[in-house]
Design an enzyme around this catalytic site. Structure first.
Site, PDB file in Angstrom:
ATOM      1  N   GLU A   1       9.509 -10.323 -21.614  1.00  0.00           N
ATOM      2  CA  GLU A   1       9.221  -8.992 -21.087  1.00  0.00           C
ATOM      3  C   GLU A   1       8.149  -8.288 -21.935  1.00  0.00           C
ATOM      4  O   GLU A   1       7.231  -7.672 -21.383  1.00  0.00           O
ATOM      5  CB  GLU A   1      10.525  -8.172 -21.028  1.00  0.00           C
TER       6      GLU A   1
ATOM      7  N   GLU B   1       0.016  -7.464 -18.539  1.00  0.00           N
ATOM      8  CA  GLU B   1      -0.383  -6.679 -17.376  1.00  0.00           C
ATOM      9  C   GLU B   1      -1.196  -5.441 -17.736  1.00  0.00           C
ATOM     10  O   GLU B   1      -2.147  -5.128 -17.046  1.00  0.00           O
ATOM     11  CB  GLU B   1       0.789  -6.356 -16.446  1.00  0.00           C
TER      12      GLU B   1
ATOM     13  N   TRP C   1      -3.659  -1.820  -1.304  1.00  0.00           N
ATOM     14  CA  TRP C   1      -3.647  -3.039  -2.118  1.00  0.00           C
ATOM     15  C   TRP C   1      -4.043  -4.147  -1.130  1.00  0.00           C
ATOM     16  O   TRP C   1      -3.272  -4.480  -0.223  1.00  0.00           O
ATOM     17  CB  TRP C   1      -2.261  -3.294  -2.690  1.00  0.00           C
TER      18      TRP C   1
ATOM     19  N   ARG D   1       0.973   2.131  -5.909  1.00  0.00           N
ATOM     20  CA  ARG D   1       1.262   1.072  -4.937  1.00  0.00           C
ATOM     21  C   ARG D   1       0.030   0.233  -4.616  1.00  0.00           C
ATOM     22  O   ARG D   1       0.127  -0.794  -3.931  1.00  0.00           O
ATOM     23  CB  ARG D   1       1.823   1.679  -3.648  1.00  0.00           C
TER      24      ARG D   1
ATOM     25  N   LYS E   1       2.801  -1.815  -7.755  1.00  0.00           N
ATOM     26  CA  LYS E   1       4.137  -1.707  -8.345  1.00  0.00           C
ATOM     27  C   LYS E   1       5.197  -2.372  -7.482  1.00  0.00           C
ATOM     28  O   LYS E   1       6.158  -2.945  -7.979  1.00  0.00           O
ATOM     29  CB  LYS E   1       4.491  -0.241  -8.570  1.00  0.00           C
TER      30      LYS E   1
ATOM     31  N   CYS F   1       0.854  -1.179   0.000  1.00  0.00           N
ATOM     32  CA  CYS F   1       0.000   0.000   0.000  1.00  0.00           C
ATOM     33  C   CYS F   1       0.893   1.232   0.000  1.00  0.00           C
ATOM     34  O   CYS F   1       2.114   1.134   0.064  1.00  0.00           O
ATOM     35  CB  CYS F   1      -0.855   0.002   1.255  1.00  0.00           C
TER      36      CYS F   1
ATOM     37  N   ASN G   1       1.310   0.083   5.925  1.00  0.00           N
ATOM     38  CA  ASN G   1       1.735  -0.646   4.729  1.00  0.00           C
ATOM     39  C   ASN G   1       2.564  -1.833   5.216  1.00  0.00           C
ATOM     40  O   ASN G   1       3.612  -1.630   5.829  1.00  0.00           O
ATOM     41  CB  ASN G   1       2.585   0.280   3.844  1.00  0.00           C
ATOM     42  N   GLY G   2       2.074  -3.032   4.998  1.00  0.00           N
ATOM     43  CA  GLY G   2       2.792  -4.225   5.470  1.00  0.00           C
ATOM     44  C   GLY G   2       1.781  -5.255   5.958  1.00  0.00           C
ATOM     45  O   GLY G   2       0.596  -5.160   5.631  1.00  0.00           O
TER      46      GLY G   2
ATOM     47  N   LYS H   1       4.352  -7.174 -20.581  1.00  0.00           N
ATOM     48  CA  LYS H   1       3.749  -5.837 -20.708  1.00  0.00           C
ATOM     49  C   LYS H   1       2.321  -5.947 -21.236  1.00  0.00           C
ATOM     50  O   LYS H   1       1.414  -5.337 -20.710  1.00  0.00           O
ATOM     51  CB  LYS H   1       4.559  -4.931 -21.656  1.00  0.00           C
TER      52      LYS H   1
ATOM     53  N   HIS I   1       7.284 -28.184 -29.203  1.00  0.00           N
ATOM     54  CA  HIS I   1       7.155 -29.353 -28.316  1.00  0.00           C
ATOM     55  C   HIS I   1       5.870 -29.272 -27.489  1.00  0.00           C
ATOM     56  O   HIS I   1       5.824 -29.785 -26.375  1.00  0.00           O
ATOM     57  CB  HIS I   1       8.367 -29.432 -27.389  1.00  0.00           C
TER      58      HIS I   1
HETATM   59  O1  M6R Z   1      10.840  -3.406  -8.026  1.00  0.00           O
HETATM   60  P1  M6R Z   1      11.213  -4.722  -8.684  1.00  0.00           P
HETATM   61  O2  M6R Z   1      11.993  -4.541  -9.921  1.00  0.00           O
HETATM   62  O3  M6R Z   1      11.874  -5.669  -7.718  1.00  0.00           O
HETATM   63  O4  M6R Z   1       9.816  -5.341  -9.068  1.00  0.00           O
HETATM   64  C1  M6R Z   1       9.731  -6.609  -9.640  1.00  0.00           C
HETATM   65  C2  M6R Z   1       8.368  -6.871 -10.227  1.00  0.00           C
HETATM   66  O5  M6R Z   1       7.384  -6.791  -9.246  1.00  0.00           O
HETATM   67  C3  M6R Z   1       8.020  -5.881 -11.351  1.00  0.00           C
HETATM   68  O6  M6R Z   1       8.986  -5.904 -12.353  1.00  0.00           O
HETATM   69  C4  M6R Z   1       6.658  -6.222 -11.962  1.00  0.00           C
HETATM   70  O7  M6R Z   1       6.704  -7.445 -12.619  1.00  0.00           O
HETATM   71  C5  M6R Z   1       6.177  -5.102 -12.886  1.00  0.00           C
HETATM   72  N1  M6R Z   1       4.761  -4.965 -12.771  1.00  0.00           N
HETATM   73  C6  M6R Z   1       6.492  -5.354 -14.307  1.00  0.00           C
HETATM   74  O8  M6R Z   1       6.004  -4.401 -15.177  1.00  0.00           O
END
Ligand code: M6R
Length: 613
Positions: free
Chosen positions: A482, A489, A76, A29, A608, A2, A102-103, A486, A505
């Protein structure tokens, strides 16, 4: 995961507006619910509800609060559904204590049962709510607020960034952290802020303190005192000057942070290219003398690792194993050797699984930890032997974009230092690689200038499709994964990012007429074999979308849509194609989200920074 924000001032400023703007800058967050509380003339004023901040603001006027002190929260959800009652702040029975958190308080069930037995009334299903009730009990025993919080935290297991208001202490906010980030911003003599992340107060001040684990701060208007919660003693801390530009945390003229951050890549890369050679050399020397090397991260950072392991081993001549951070301990528990090195990548520096992995490795075999992160003072920096801070600037969009490019660039710079030290390549050869790496910002700039319509048309062409393969070989598998992540997500499409060779396969069984298959195809040593894979999929009716270099012919001929990256097709540029190819894929994801009316900055269910296991 959060976000928390707090403000206390002696100035005539609209406290609600400041709190609302601050918490909005932390919305990446989590956006399940939002709440703000201020205190004024012996009362707490609380507004909270489930929903994104703008939606709740429309209903509740979140910018309208009395007083000179407020704390705010964007959630969150972990414990308890995203509902109004579960929104923060949470209060105690007598409504004189308000807490944002947050936690996770891991032992909250036991604590809650005990509190209920002692007559406390709970309103929510959250773990957080035990905290105000426990503080209430401690204060009944005669302790002051600060000592009560310290005592409560002795019995709470888990992680926290906390901001607490109490009606008996109207001129203070108390904040504490353990494992969840908290930073303090200050305009000396006037206003003090606390937040989960620096961008929250960046437009207001650049003077900042980073709270470490088990530290408490008492915030007063324009002042702050720090304490160690294990000893209760006052501690001195040095402030830091934040160098990020003020508009870095704003959208500028862009509709979304994601688009802004895609376009910021050339600048972010140029800034990262300025990191001193000495920092790279330190990493290079350690890697040269290591026996076993692992590279780790989560999500995008893991996919940057997949590219990085190729780039570094190209010059190091040693195998580097990429392991997902949450798997690292389980995979290495019986075989981690002393002379090992772990390269850990994390944009936020707060991903709990990455932190746990490196802490375990350090404790078990005292291995060296080399970290690459974007955030000064983040948790990962405390558990690492050496750290390189990328210079991407704040990344607010939930989808990582410019930070990925800067991570891979940093790994590229380290690899060149390795090449210089190892002297296996002649100087001219190394210079060619260096030139290619340093050209990455221009290549991306040229792509962004000339290809937006092509990307938009591609999105339109693919509008009916919600399942895709993203295929590649060698170094480009990381790009495929990657790019696929994108699209998953932000645009809610289902993508399998896979090795093109392995796809026959099993996955190929899914291909029917017009099934979209994206190929990442720089002309490296895998190119000729990749042509074979393209043909296999084409023969089964697949729609081929290929990402190739400017001069490409063979894969272009086989493709329905070709997106060309304006770079030479030689081995020097191929090695750094994980940097130059990715903006095209990021844009494909961005415009697909826009086409389907999705907000790319706030994908469903995501936060994030992932600070829970
Ligand atoms: O802050 P970090 O790079 O450790 O975060 C890792 C992942 O949580 C982060 O890359 C996540 O997959 C993103 N949403 C990707 O766009």
């Amino acid at each position: 995961m959060c976000g928390i924000f707090g403000v206390i001032t002696n100035q005539e400023i609209p406290i609600g507006k400041i709190a609302l703007e601050g918490i909005k800058r932390l919305e990446y967050r989590g956006y399940d619910s939002v709440g703000i509380v201020s205190q004024h003339e012996g009362k707490l004023f609380i507004k909270k509800d489930a929903g994104k901040i703008d939606e709740v603001h429309k209903k509740l006027k979140l910018d309208d609060f009395p007083g000179k002190v407020a704390i705010a929260h964007t959630r969150w959800a972990t414990h308890g559904a995203p509902t109004k009652v579960n929104s923060h702040p949470h209060t105690n029975c007598t409504n004189n204590i308000a807490v944002v958190h947050n936690g996770i308080i891991e032992n909250f069930m036991t604590l809650k049962k005990e509190l209920i037995r002692n007559g406390h009334k709970f309103r929510s299903d959250t773990d957080t709510e035990v905290i105000p009730h426990l503080i209430e009990d401690k204060m009944k025993e005669g302790l002051d607020l600060k000592e009560s919080i310290i005592e409560v935290l002795k019995i709470c297991k888990g992680s926290y960034g906390l901001a607490i208001l109490h009606l008996d202490l109207p001129d203070a906010i108390i904040v504490v952290r353990k494992e969840s980030p908290l930073v303090i911003g200050i305009e000396p003599g006037k206003t003090t802020y606390c937040a989960s992340d620096i961008p929250a107060f960046l437009p207001l001040t650049r003077i900042c303190y980073i709270l470490e684990d088990c530290e408490m701060a008492i915030l007063r208007a324009g002042e702050v005192d720090f304490f160690n919660i294990n000893t209760s003693e006052k501690i001195e801390k040095k402030s830091q000057q934040i160098e990020w530009s003020i508009d870095a945390a704003e959208k500028g003229g862009y509709k979304h942070f994601m688009l802004k951050e895609i376009y910021e890549q050339p600048t972010a890369l140029r800034q990262t290219l300025k990191i001193s050679e000495d920092e790279m050399k330190t990493f290079a020397q350690i890697l040269l003398s290591a026996e076993n090397i692992y590279i780790t991260g989560a999500g995008t950072s893991l996919f940057a690792s997949l590219a990085g392991k190729f780039i570094i081993s190209r010059f190091l001549g040693k195998f580097i194993q990429a392991i997902e951070c949450s798997e690292l301990k389980i995979q290495l528990k019986d075989c981690l050797k002393e002379n090992s090195v772990i390269i850990a990548l994390s944009q936020s520096g707060e991903t709990i699984d990455t932190i746990e992995a490196i802490r375990w490795a350090k404790k078990t075999q005292n291995v060296k930890i080399l970290s690459i992160t974007n955030i000064v003072g983040s948790s990962i920096t405390r558990y690492s032997d050496h750290v390189i801070i990328t210079r991407a600037g704040p990344e607010i969009g939930v989808a990582a974009t410019k930070t990925y490019a800067c991570q891979v660039l940093t790994l590229g710079l380290i690899s060149l230092e390795i090449a210089k030290l190892r002297k296996q390549e002649n100087e001219e050869e190394i210079q060619q690689y260096e030139k290619a790496l340093k050209s990455t910002p221009q290549i991306i700039e040229a792509f962004l200038e000339n290809n937006i319509n092509l990307i938009k048309n591609t999105v339109k062409n693919l509008e009916k499709h919600s399942n895709y393969f993203f295929l590649a070989r060698g170094i480009s598998i990381g790009i495929a994964k990657e790019g696929g992540l994108k699209l998953k997500e932000v645009a809610c499409r289902f993508i399998e990012g896979y090795s093109a060779a392995s796809a026959k396969h099993g996955p190929i069984a899914l291909v029917r007429k017009n099934f979209p298959i994206v190929f990442i195809a720089p002309p490296d040593e895998t190119y000729e074999r990749l042509i074979g894979n393209v043909m296999e999929f084409k023969a089964r009716g697949g729609k081929i979308i290929s990402f190739v270099v400017e001069s490409d012919k063979k894969i272009t001929e086989l493709s329905d849509i070709t997106i060309r990256i304006p770079q030479p097709g030689n081995k020097y540029f191929n090695l750094f194609s994980p940097i130059t190819f990715i903006p095209a894929l990021q844009l494909l994801a961005y415009y697909t989200a826009i086409f389907h009316n999705l907000n790319p900055d706030k994908p469903m269910n995501l936060s994030k920074t992932v600070t829970v296991h």
